[in-house]
Each structure stands twice: as C-alpha cells, then as structure tokens.
Motif scaffolding. Structure first.
Motif, short mmCIF file in Angstrom:
data_model
loop_
_atom_site.label_atom_id
_atom_site.label_comp_id
_atom_site.label_asym_id
_atom_site.label_seq_id
_atom_site.Cartn_x
_atom_site.Cartn_y
_atom_site.Cartn_z
N THR A 172 2.77 -3.75 -2.28
CA THR A 172 1.43 -3.82 -1.52
C THR A 172 1.14 -5.27 -1.21
OG1 THR A 172 0.45 -4.27 -3.69
CG2 THR A 172 0.75 -2.02 -3.02
N MET A 173 2.11 -6.20 -1.40
CA MET A 173 1.62 -7.55 -1.18
C MET A 173 1.33 -7.76 0.40
SD MET A 173 1.21 -9.11 -4.02
CE MET A 173 1.40 -11.07 -3.72
N CYS A 185 -4.71 -2.83 -11.70
CA CYS A 185 -3.68 -3.74 -12.12
C CYS A 185 -2.47 -3.31 -11.66
CB CYS A 185 -3.71 -3.94 -13.61
SG CYS A 185 -5.33 -4.76 -14.01
N SER A 186 -2.01 -2.83 -10.62
CA SER A 186 -0.66 -2.23 -10.24
C SER A 186 0.21 -3.38 -9.91
CB SER A 186 -0.70 -1.56 -8.81
OG SER A 186 0.60 -1.39 -8.17
N PRO A 202 -8.94 -4.52 -3.73
CA PRO A 202 -9.29 -3.88 -4.91
C PRO A 202 -8.72 -2.39 -4.93
CG PRO A 202 -11.43 -4.55 -3.47
CD PRO A 202 -9.90 -4.79 -2.68
N ALA A 203 -7.87 -2.03 -3.80
CA ALA A 203 -7.18 -0.70 -3.90
C ALA A 203 -6.02 -0.95 -4.69
CB ALA A 203 -6.86 -0.32 -2.63
N THR A 204 -5.52 -2.11 -4.78
CA THR A 204 -4.15 -2.27 -5.32
C THR A 204 -4.06 -3.23 -6.76
OG1 THR A 204 -3.37 -3.96 -3.89
CG2 THR A 204 -2.92 -1.78 -3.58
N GLY A 205 -5.12 -4.02 -6.58
CA GLY A 205 -5.33 -5.14 -7.66
C GLY A 205 -4.61 -6.37 -7.44
N VAL A 206 -3.85 -6.44 -6.27
CA VAL A 206 -3.00 -7.48 -5.96
C VAL A 206 -3.90 -8.74 -5.59
CG1 VAL A 206 -1.44 -8.44 -4.64
CG2 VAL A 206 -1.24 -6.27 -5.26
N THR A 245 -4.77 -10.42 -17.11
CA THR A 245 -4.23 -9.05 -16.69
C THR A 245 -4.10 -9.39 -14.99
OG1 THR A 245 -6.35 -8.09 -16.65
CG2 THR A 245 -5.38 -7.82 -18.76
N ILE A 246 -4.10 -10.43 -14.54
CA ILE A 246 -4.01 -10.67 -13.19
C ILE A 246 -2.79 -10.19 -12.70
CG2 ILE A 246 -4.32 -12.33 -11.25
CD1 ILE A 246 -5.77 -13.93 -13.19
N ASN A 247 -2.93 -9.38 -11.40
CA ASN A 247 -1.38 -8.82 -10.95
C ASN A 247 -1.29 -9.86 -9.60
OD1 ASN A 247 0.71 -7.77 -9.93
ND2 ASN A 247 -0.44 -5.97 -8.96
#
Length: 672
Positions: free
Chosen positions: A56-57, A50-51, A591-595, A535-537
């Motif tokens: 990262t976008m 959840c970064s 999956p690596a950043t949660g974005v 909790t969506i980033n």
C-alpha cells in the motif's frame, strides 16, 4: 506551544480515558502478549488501520524523509519549499521592513507579521465562492512571543514599549499571497490585508454577551472587547470565514497585588479552573502597563478571553466576533461537518492534560447561497462534551441549563454561565478526561473524526480534590498509572501520545452518541520497552499535535515535542524517549491502510503546525513555529542564534517563525 508542565487545573474527579480503556479491555480480555510485542490482531477492535501490507505504500507517492537534526527544512527530493511570510514581514509586502537586530517599534510590529505562526488557512480570491490556486488570502495565527527575541533583555519586557510590542506581535495576520510567473509565492499589497492584535476592538456575541461576568469598567455592557491573544490553531467555515482559537490566555494576566488569590469569587468565575492560580508567564508582564490584564483591578477581563473568534478575511472593515456559544476553554482548533439536515457541527479540543473534547451544533442551517444569512449562525446552538464508554461507544453530554447537573442548585442559572465557565460545566456533566486534546480533523469523505492526544507527563499523579462551585473542596479519585491504551506511566507518563477516532451515530454530526477507537499509538520502535514502541505502521513519531485531512482524504500529522524534551540546553539530545526521533516533523497517513510516511522534518527546536493547500493540491502552506526556542524560557536576547539561524542563516540576526510554501519540482499534486 507545549504548556504541559504548567500544572493541572482539572480537579473534577471525572473519569480519565485511560480508565475507560483499561476497564473495557480487561472486561473483554483484549490484552494479548506475544514475543515481546502487543498482538495487533487481538487489539484490532480498538486500534484501527494498522495494516502491515507494504504494497500500500506507493499510494503515498514520495520518498520518505529520514530523521534529521539539521537546522533546515528537510523534504523528499521530489519537493522544494520557499519562505513566504516570516515574523516581521510587512503585511503589504513592502514596508515597514523587518530589522534583523529586532529593533522594530511596536507601531511597526502592528503592520508586520506577528510572532510564532500556528494555525492558518488559504482563502481563494476574489471571493468566498472562488477556487483560485494562484491568488488568495492567507489567514494565520500568531500564538505567543519570545520576549528575548522580540523586545530585548528582561529589563525591557515590562516597559511601555515592550508591552505594546508584545501585544502587537500576538493575534492574526490576513495577507494576500499571489503565485508569480516563476512559480514563487509573494505577499502583495491588498485592501484585505490587516493585523488583528491584542488591542483590536471586536464584538462579543452569543449567550455570554452582556453577562455579569463579562462586564468591566471599560465595557460596562459586556458587549465589546479589545484583542485576541494566544491564538493557537484555527478553523474555517463553509461560508468563507476564519476561526481563530484562543488557547493559553491565562499567561497574559497577572498582578502585583500580594493580596490577590484564587478565592471563592474567582473560583466562581472559573479563573482557578483555567489555570490562573498555577503560574504567570514572565514573558507577558502586560498588567504593569495595561490595567485590563491586572487580575486585581479588572477581574472580569479574563472572562472575555478563551473563545473562538470569527474573522471575515474578505472584509477588512468588519470587526472580529468572539463566538461565546462555542464555549470558553483553552481552544486548540475547531473543525466542522454538516449535519444531515444542513446545520453545522463544530468539533473542538481543550489543550491541557486531563481535559475534554467538545462539539457544538448550530440551531440554524447553513445557507450556501446567501452568505449574509450565516453571519450569526455560530451564536445559537447546543454545546456538548464527550464521554467515552468502556465498550467503544460514547455519549455527547449536553451542556445546557437543567441538563446533566447544570441546575440552579449547583450554581448554573443561564446558558451564559455555562459559556463563561465551560470547563466547570463539563466537570459537572461527567465528561471523560483525555491526554491533552489538541487538533481535531474531519474526514468529510467518510464522516470519521480524529483528535490528537499529544502526551501526558502526569499519568498517575492527577489531582486528589475537586473545586466545588462555592470554593470548597471534596476528595477526588486517583488515576491508574498504566493501562493498555496508554501503556506508560510513572516518571515518564505517556511521552508519545496517540490519536483517537470516532464517528457520530448514523453518520450524522447532530447525533448525541458515537462509536470510537484508537487509530494509532505513537512511539519509537527502537525502544527496549515494548509499551513504548507504539503501533505505527511506518515511520515513528511522538507528540502528535497538528492534524489535517485534505480533500483527498489523506491525514497530515504534525508533531510538537517540547524543546525541553527534544534536546537539552547543551544540544545533547539526551532525552531517552526522543533521542531517536530527531527534530519535529510532519507525516502523512493513509486512513484506509494505516500506513504512515515521514514527509518533512523542521529546523532546530521548532514546532511544525498549520497545514492547508491550494484547491489544485499543487501548493501546501505550513508553518514553522519558534525555531531556536530555549526550552526553559531563558533570555537569549544576547545570543539570539544560539540554537537556530533559520530561515535567514548567516545573513539574519535571529530565528523567525514563518509560513512556507511547499511544491513538487515537477509541478504535480502534493503527497500522491
């Protein structure tokens, strides 16, 4: 299709995942309340990825799509799409042509695309070891039908022709799709093209083959069955076969016999546990023309549905096979991972409220050289069901004779018993009830496995009794309405759903223990209720359903908000939980950043489902299911375009489910 309101058939009294998380969080004091929001720093042990790092976008290289309520497919401006294979299109690309007034015969329908596309997979040509991105076989499920659009007014639904056409519109298509010189995809004639319907003959293999509960008057040996129905999501094998999953099969069975009830004998069969006592869909009065589907005349026929069916797309003459070792329940999809010693593990979800997550591990090893050696690999192995512990660990409970209460004293004598009555076996073993386990996705780069838990409208209203093997009932336990992992309850239950992630111990898919966490909770940040914000980033969504992780490790999330939730009959979109989220959509998550970014929004009242790419990642195939659906199953035969005219628009006579091909306008790779 969203069947969450058909009722609950799980009366086992087993723990629900919400109880597990609630106890675990309370014990570890993970709940922390800040200024009107759940503290992610405190919740991090359970919520991963959840970064909030906006830098990262750019990894997800496209312009995010806004929420939409347009009757079209909306994509980023860098992308385009075309309809490749819609309901009624001929499997040979030529004839019989679809008639926009819906007047094709049952015989013609059997040579055309079925209705309501769901899971699908692209198999490169010319063979299973090929890597072509310009020619392949598209295997796609046809989950169910809208009889008003397919057949006509209700008076025709139970006619001989109406039932035959409905059966012909179920099942699976295998068609050849080739990329043309202009970059468009086209269905072409092929020796591999075929329709597999509710009348196609197929084999029964595995432990339930020949079982007493599989024998009927037409098949006294219990070894062959006609048809596959309610084909929801899908899977594939590393040796190049297609796995289609039978889900809400109880909907095609019924009877006019007023004396028929879910009595003790039928409880032993598992009919009550599969939902047969709850309701009969008015869309499928098949028993009026085909005794196979009459519960009073052929009570064992229902035991022959609810399985994973293996189809060889490269060999049209080969009969499909129902692989009973993978269990009988309302299968959503199945996904595989190889064990460290080379066997295949298959993960599966059972799509109904308060149901379970399963895993099958084969006895034999996969042979990637000699394909023929894998022909019966899915017939022998060990079936497990998941139990989620309070501390973020889990156990795969073995569903084998003599294990976890599955003893003769409790009514379990053979593995065949377990494979026919799998839900009851999982009840007895003590599995953890989940919020409608839908698609399972495997990240073969990291070894992580994910499952979408789409929603649960009945949190806090679980059954209070247990169906025992002898037909008696005992008291069950109540369920909490609210907890930290699923923080909404009462009248609205858990309207948005969430995604759970796990990894088997040691990174080995053969392990019998695992660790788990919550990847994200879906929701809407514009809601005033903090617990509904999720909790969506990134971009918000609800009711995650379809889930696929591509070869680059990106997660594609597809939503299935039911029509009754997403818009009222007057199209007012007054549902308080979904008024801000528009039509169903597809998103991509890193999956690596949660974005999470929104990639696509579909036409009115459709579901977005089924995703796969060509090996070069330059074409993505997805399915648009049931555009224009009426949320109450009301007859719309007189006004077929009342809610949607996609994809044919003014020139069309009715909305049609379809496979679409998505490409970048610059010819580049999808998503990155």
């Amino acid at each position: 299709m969203d069947y969450e309101d058909l009722g609950i058939s799980n009366k086992s009294g087993n723990e629900h995942l919400v109880e597990v998380v609630d106890r675990g969080i309370s014990r570890r004091s993970f709940l922390s309340w800040g200024s009107g929001a759940l503290s992610l720093s405190v919740f991090a042990p359970l919520v991963q990825g959840c970064s909030s790092d906006s830098e990262t976008m750019p990894r997800l290289g496209f312009s995010t799509v806004p929420v939409s309520i347009s009757d079209t497919v909306t994509l980023p401006p860098e992308y385009q799409y075309q309809v490749v294979y819609a309901w009624g299109d001929p499997i040979n690309g030529t004839a019989p042509v679809f008639k926009q007034d819906g007047s094709n015969t049952a015989a013609e329908q059997a040579l055309q695309s079925g209705m309501h596309h769901d899971g699908g997979h692209f198999f490169s040509l010319p063979d299973w070891k090929s890597n072509s991105s310009t020619s392949g076989l598209w295997a796609v499920n046809h989950e169910y039908v809208d009889a008003g659009l397919l057949v006509g007014p209700p008076a025709t639904w139970s006619s001989l022709e109406g039932v035959a056409k409905s059966k012909a519109a179920h099942g699976v298509s295998v068609v050849q799709m080739d990329k043309q010189p202009d970059g468009k995809w086209k269905v072409v004639a092929s020796n591999n093209a075929r329709r597999i319907t509710a009348d196609t003959e197929m084999d029964i293999n595995g432990p339930a083959k020949g079982h007493a509960l599989m024998k009927t008057s037409l098949d006294p040996l219990g070894e062959k069955v006609r048809g596959t129905v309610n084909n929801c999501a899908a899977g594939f094998t590393p040796w190049g076969t297609y796995l289609t999953c039978e889900e809400n099969f109880n909907g095609v069975f019924g009877t006019d016999d007023p004396t028929w009830t879910a009595n003790t004998l039928q409880l032993r069969y598992g009919l009550s546990r599969q939902g047969f006592a709850n309701s009969v869909s008015p869309l499928y009065p098949w028993w009026k023309q085909d005794n196979r589907f009459d519960l009073s005349k052929e009570p064992n026929e229902a035991n022959r549905f609810g399985y994973v069916v293996e189809i060889d797309p490269y060999t049209a003459s080969k009969r499909p096979v129902k692989r009973t070792a993978l269990g009988r329940f309302k299968h959503e999809n199945c996904e595989w991972m190889l064990t460290k010693d080379g066997r295949i593990a298959v993960y599966m979800g059972c799509d109904e409220v308060n149901e379970y997550v399963y895993k099958f591990v084969s006895t034999g090893k996969v042979d990637m050289v000699d394909r023929a050696k894998n022909v019966d690999l899915l017939d022998s192995g060990t079936l497990y069901v998941a139990k989620f512990n309070d501390d973020g660990t889990g156990i795969w409970l073995e569903l084998s004779p003599g294990k976890n209460g599955l003893t003769p004293e409790n009514g379990w004598n053979t593995l065949g018993d377990i494979c026919v009555r799998t839900r009851q076996a999982a009840d007895r073993a003590g599995a953890t009830m989940m919020d409608r386990p839908e698609w399972v996705a495997v990240n073969r780069i990291t070894g992580d496995v994910y499952v979408t838990l789409t929603n649960n409208s009945r949190r806090g209203t679980s059954p209070a009794s247990v169906n025992n093997i002898d037909g008696t009932s005992t008291a069950g336990s109540a369920r909490p309405a609210v907890n930290a992992a699923n923080p909404t309850g009462g009248a609205s239950g858990n309207p948005y759903g969430h995604i759970v992630k796990w990894k088997d111990a040691g990174g080995d898919a053969a392990a019998t223990t695992f660790s788990w966490s919550i990847f994200l909770k879906a929701g809407d940040k514009l809601q005033s209720d903090t617990l509904k914000k999720g909790t969506i980033n990134g971009d918000d969504f609800g009711s995650p359903d379809g889930l696929w992780i591509d070869d680059a490790g990106y997660m594609w999330i597809q939503t299935d908000v039911s029509t009754s939730r997403i818009m009222a009959a007057d199209l007012s979109r007054t549902n308080a939980d979904y008024k801000n989220l528009g039509n169903n959509q597809m998103l991509i998550a890193d999956p690596a950043t949660g974005v999470v970014k929104r990639f696509l929004v579909g036409p009115n009242q459709c579901e977005i489902t089924g995703a796969h790419m060509t090996p070069d990642r330059k074409t993505m195939f997805i399915n648009i299911q049931h555009p224009g659906e009426d949320g109450s199953d009301a007859d719309i035969s007189a006004t077929p375009k009342k809610y949607s005219s996609w994809p044919d628009g003014a020139a069309g006579g009715r909305p049609r489910s379809a496979t679409i091909a998505i490409t970048r306008k610059d010819g580049g790779e999808i998503g990155t």
